[in-house]
Enzyme design. Structure first.
Site, short mmCIF file in Angstrom:
data_model
loop_
_atom_site.label_atom_id
_atom_site.label_comp_id
_atom_site.label_asym_id
_atom_site.label_seq_id
_atom_site.Cartn_x
_atom_site.Cartn_y
_atom_site.Cartn_z
CB SER A 153 -1.11 0.08 1.51
OG SER A 153 0.15 0.07 2.68
CG HIS A 199 -4.20 -0.96 -1.55
ND1 HIS A 199 -4.89 0.14 -1.52
CD2 HIS A 199 -4.27 -1.15 -0.20
CE1 HIS A 199 -4.65 0.81 -0.68
NE2 HIS A 199 -4.12 0.39 -0.40
CE LYS A 259 -7.48 -0.17 1.78
NZ LYS A 259 -6.93 -1.34 2.28
C1 LIG Z 1 -6.00 -0.79 4.27
C2 LIG Z 1 -5.48 -2.22 3.72
C3 LIG Z 1 -5.55 -3.77 4.89
C4 LIG Z 1 -6.94 -2.79 5.87
O1 LIG Z 1 -8.12 -2.90 5.48
P1 LIG Z 1 -9.31 -2.18 5.59
O2 LIG Z 1 -10.85 -2.97 5.45
O3 LIG Z 1 -9.20 -0.69 5.77
O4 LIG Z 1 -9.50 -2.35 7.94
C5 LIG Z 1 -6.00 -5.03 4.74
N1 LIG Z 1 -4.44 -4.92 4.32
C6 LIG Z 1 -3.86 -4.32 3.35
C7 LIG Z 1 -2.21 -4.44 2.63
C8 LIG Z 1 -4.19 -2.94 3.44
O5 LIG Z 1 -3.71 -2.07 2.70
#
Ligand SMILES: *Cc1c(COP(=O)(O)O)cnc(C)c1O
Length: 407
Positions: free
Chosen positions: A188, A216, A247
Site C-alpha cells: 500500500s 489493494h 477500498k
Molecule cells: C487497507 C488494508 C487493510 C485493511 O483493510 P480495511 O478494510 O480498511 O480494514 C489490510 N491490508 C492491506 C494491505 C490494506 O492496504
C-alpha cells in the site's frame, strides 16, 4: 479548551509524545470531508482534487449501491443485533459470502467487519506458538498484529527478496511447526505487486501455508478485479486469500476465501468474528451490488488503468522520484512521490492542499525513516482535466518549495 481532564497528570506522557511529533513536523490534524468521497470534493471547506482515497472505482457514491443500501434498510433495518455466532447471521450476510466465493472461484468465504480484522483474526487463529510466520517486511500492520497475537515465531524477509524468504523457510524446514508464508498482493505504500507466483512455488516446495492479503488488488487487478491470484494465474495454490470491501468495493469490510474447512474453522476460532457484531444488512447489500458492478461495468477498471498509466508517465516526465531506484517501482494505481525528509514531505502535502490538491504525506513510522513520501492514488472517475490540473499543481508547488525529487 482546557478541561478538568487535561489538567490531570495521568496521561501527560501522551502529551509529551505529541509535543515531540509537533517538534519534528509530523503531527497532523484530521482532514474532514464536507461532502461525498469523490475525485473532486471538499475537505475543511476547500475544494480539492482528491488523490488520497482508495475509492478506485468510484463506488462509494454509485447510485446502484446507494439504492441497494436504502432498500436493505427498508427491508431489514439498520443493525444485525449480535455477533455472527450468536444471533447476528442474516440471510444477506450468507448471500454476500456465497457471491464472493463464486467470484473468486473458491469453496467458501467469510466476511469480517474490516480487512484489518480479517487479517488479524485469521493469522492469529490458524497458527500457534509452535508455528512459524514468514512475512514480507512491508506487509500490512494487520498482518503484523495478527502474527504477534498468534504467538508464532515471526521471521521477516527483505521486501520481495525470494532468496531471503527461501533461506528463512530452509532454516525452519526440519521443525515440526506449521509454516505460513504471507505477502500483501499490492503493497500500500509503494504500490508494487507482491511476487505471488514465486511465493507459491516456495510454499509448495516447503509445504508452507500460502496466504495473500489482496486489499489493494481487490477490484483493481485480475479479470474484473479478481485480484493478484487471478493476475498471476495462481488459482488453487493460495490457501488463504484476504480481500477488503472498504477500498475498490466502496463500502466496509474484509473477507477470507479458501476451503470449506478453513472457513468453518474461522467461524469457531477467529476472535473478531466471535466477539464483534456483524455488519448492518445495508453494508452487505451494498457489497453484493458492488460485485455485480465489477461484472457489468468492467469499463471502470479500464478507466482506472488508463488514468494510472497517464498519471505515472506525466509524473516521471516532470522529474519526480516515483520509486524504482531506492524503492521498488509502482505497478498499480498507487504512485508514491518520494521526498525523503518527513518534515519537508508534510510541508509539501499541506502546501498542495492549500493549492487545491489532496495528497497524503506519509512519514515514519508508517514508512521507514528517510523514505517519507506523498502518496497519490488514481480512480476511474478522475477526468483528464482533473489529472492535468493536479500535475500542474504538483509541479508548481514543488518548485516553489524547492523540492525536485529524482534528479
Ligand atoms: C487497507 C488494508 C487493510 C485493511 O483493510 P480495511 O478494510 O480498511 O480494514 C489490510 N491490508 C492491506 C494491505 C490494506 O492496504
Amino acid at each position: 479548551m482546557t478541561s478538568e481532564l487535561s489538567r490531570r497528570p495521568q496521561l501527560q506522557h501522551l502529551t509529551a509524545q505529541l509535543d515531540e511529533l509537533k517538534a519534528r513536523g509530523t503531527h497532523f490534524r484530521l482532514r474532514v470531508l464536507d461532502d461525498v468521497q469523490a475525485p473532486v470534493c471538499t475537505y475543511d471547506g476547500r475544494r480539492v482534487i482528491n488523490l488520497a482515497s482508495n475509492n478506485y472505482l468510484g463506488l462509494t457514491a454509485h447510485p446502484k449501491l446507494r439504492e441497494a443500501a436504502i432498500q436493505a434498510i427498508k427491508d431489514y433495518g439498520v443493525g444485525s443485533g449480535a455477533v455472527r455466532t450468536i444471533a447476528g447471521t442474516m440471510k444477506i450476510h450468507m448471500e454476500l459470502e456465497e457471491k464472493i466465493a463464486r467470484f473468486k472461484n473458491v469453496e467458501a468465504c467469510v466476511v469480517f467487519q474490516s480487512g484489518f480484522t480479517a487479517n488479524a483474526g485469521t493469522v492469529s487463529s490458524i497458527l500457534g506458538k509452535d508455528d512459524f510466520i514468514i512475512s514480507d517486511e512491508l506487509n500490512h500492520a494487520s498482518i503484523i498484529d495478527g502474527a504477534r497475537l498468534s504467538r508464532a515465531k515471526i521471521k521477516v524477509f527483505r521486501h520481495k527478496d525470494m532468496a531471503h524468504a527461501e533461506e528463512l523457510l530452509k532454516e525452519v524446514a526440519s521443525d515440526p511447526g506449521h509454516k505460513l508464508l504471507i505477502t500483501d498482493g499490492v503493497f500500500s505504500m509503494d504500490g508494487d505487486i507482491g511476487p505471488v507466483d514465486k511465493l507459491c512455488d516456495l510454499a509448495d516446495k516447503y509445504g508452507a501455508i500460502m496466504m495473500v492479503d489482496d486489499a489493494h488488488a481487490s477490484g483493481v487487478l485480475g479479470r474484473n478485479g479478481r485480484g493478484t491470484i487471478d493476475h498471476f494465474h495462481c488459482h488453487g495454490r493460495v490457501d488463504v486469500q484476504v480481500g477488503t470491501l472498504s477500498k475498490a468495493i466502496g463500502s466496509l469490510g474484509g473477507y477470507v476465501c479458501g476451503s470449506r474447512d478453513l472457513i468453518d474453522f474461522l467461524y469457531h476460532r477467529a476472535r473478531p468474528f466471535l466477539f464483534s457484531t456483524s455488519h448492518p444488512p445495508s453494508v452487505a447489500a451494498t457489497c453484493i451490488a458492488a460485485f455485480d458492478l465489477l461484472e457489468t461495468e468492467p469499463e471502470r477498471i479500464e478507466r482506472l488503468w488508463d488514468n494510472t498509466r497517464y498519471f505515472k508517465a506525466e509524473l516521471g516526465r516532470l522529474g519526480f522520484n516515483i520509486g524504482g531506484v531506492t524503492t521498488p517501482a509502482s505497478e498499480t494505481p498507487i504512485t508514491p512521490i518520494i521526498i525523503g525528509d518527513g518534515r519537508q514531505t508534510m510541508d509539501f502535502s499541506r502546501a498542495l492542499f492549500d493549492a487545491g490538491v489532496m495528497a497524503t504525506g506519509i512519514a515514519f513510522p508508517t514508512v521507514p525513516e528517510g523514505k517519507a513520501r506523498i502518496r497519490t492514488i488514481m480512480t476511474s472517475e478522475h477526468t483528464r482535466a482533473d489529472l492535468d490540473q493536479a500535475l500542474e499543481t504538483l509541479d508548481r508547488v514543488s518548485r516553489k518549495l524547492g523540492i525536485r525529487t529524482g534528479a
